[in-house]
Design an enzyme around this catalytic site. Structure first.
Site, short mmCIF file in Angstrom:
data_model
loop_
_atom_site.label_atom_id
_atom_site.label_comp_id
_atom_site.label_asym_id
_atom_site.label_seq_id
_atom_site.Cartn_x
_atom_site.Cartn_y
_atom_site.Cartn_z
N LYS A 11 -16.02 -21.73 -38.40
CA LYS A 11 -16.64 -22.36 -37.22
C LYS A 11 -16.68 -23.88 -37.35
CE LYS A 11 -20.53 -20.10 -37.64
NZ LYS A 11 -20.21 -19.31 -38.85
N ARG A 121 -15.08 -22.40 -51.41
CA ARG A 121 -15.50 -23.54 -50.58
C ARG A 121 -16.28 -24.56 -51.41
NH1 ARG A 121 -18.41 -22.86 -44.74
NH2 ARG A 121 -20.18 -22.08 -45.95
#
Length: 208
Positions: A11, A121
Site C-alpha cells: 500500500k 522489509r
C-alpha cells in the site's frame, strides 16, 4: 481514494507512486503515528505501546490525527488514504465526519507472500523511507538512500508480530471489502509480479 490490503501488501509503495502520478498527497496513518512517536508526544507514546505488540491503535487516536491532516490545503483536490480505515467502526466514523471517497482499491495477496515480503522489509529510522533486502535494497547496506539515516527492521515486521498482524487484518480489516463493495466503489487489484505492473493495473482501474 482508499488503499486497502494486508500489512506488507504494498500500500505504501503504491500510494507513493500514485501520489506523484495524480498530483495528490498520500495520507499515511503509519507515517503520521510514527512521526508522533519520534516526537515523543502523548498520542505517540500511547500509539507506540499498541504498535510494538502488533495491535491496532485505538480509533479515537487515529481518527483525530487523520481528521486534522485532511483539513490541510494540499488535500483540497483529493488524497490517498493509506492505513485507514482499518475497521468498520472507523469507516463509519469517516462517513459521519463527511469524508467522501470516489474509489477503494484492495491489494490482494496471500499470507505466505506477505510473510516473505515483511521479513525482508527495512525502514529508515530517520525519514521513514521503506526498503527491502531483495526487491528494493539500499545502495549501502543499513544506510538510507534518501537521507543517510540508519535502516533497520521494525518491531512489527518481525515474524511473530507479522502473524499477529495478519490475524488482526483478517478479523477486523478485511470485512471493509464488503462494506465498500455495498457502496459500489470497491476494486480488487490482484498481486502482480512487479511494482510497476501493479501500478499499471491500478491506473487502468481508475480510468474505467
Amino acid at each position: 481514494m482508499i488503499l486497502l490490503g494486508a500489512p506488507g501488501a504494498g500500500k505504501g509503495t503504491q500510494a507513493e507512486i500514485l501520489s506523484e502520478k495524480l498530483g495528490i498527497p498520500t495520507i499515511s496513518t503509519g507515517n503520521i503515528l510514527r512521526g508522533a512517536i519520534q516526537a515523543g508526544t502523548e498520542v505517540g507514546l500511547k500509539a507506540k505501546a499498541y504498535m510494538d505488540q502488533g495491535n491496532l491503535v485505538p480509533d479515537e487516536i487515529v481518527i483525530a490525527i487523520v481528521a486534522d491532516r485532511l483539513k490541510q490545503p494540499d488535500c483540497a483536490k483529493g488524497f490517498i488514504l493509506d492505513g485507514m480505515p482499518r475497521t468498520i467502526a472507523q469507516a463509519e466514523a469517516l462517513d459521519q465526519s463527511g469524508v467522501k471517497f470516489d474509489c477503494v482499491l484492495s491489494l490482494e495477496i496471500s499470507d505466505q507472500e506477505i510473510q516473505a515480503r515483511m521479513s525482508g522489509r527495512r525502514v529508515c529510522s530517520k525519514c521513514g523511507a521503506s526498503f527491502h533486502i531483495v526487491s528494493r535494497p539500499t545502495k549501502v547496506e543499513g544506510v538510507c538512500d534518501l537521507c543517510g539515516g540508519p535502516v533497520t527492521q521494525r518491531a512489527d515486521d518481525k515474524p511473530e508480530t507479522v502473524l499477529s498482524r495478519l490475524e488482526v487484518y483478517h478479523q477486523q480489516t478485511e470485512p471493509l471489502k464488503d462494506y465498500y463493495k455495498a457502496k459500489g466503489i470497491l476494486t480488487l487489484v490482484d498481486n502482480q509480479p512487479t511494482i510497476a505492473a501493479t501500478t499499471q493495473v491500478i491506473m487502468e482501474a481508475l480510468q474505467r
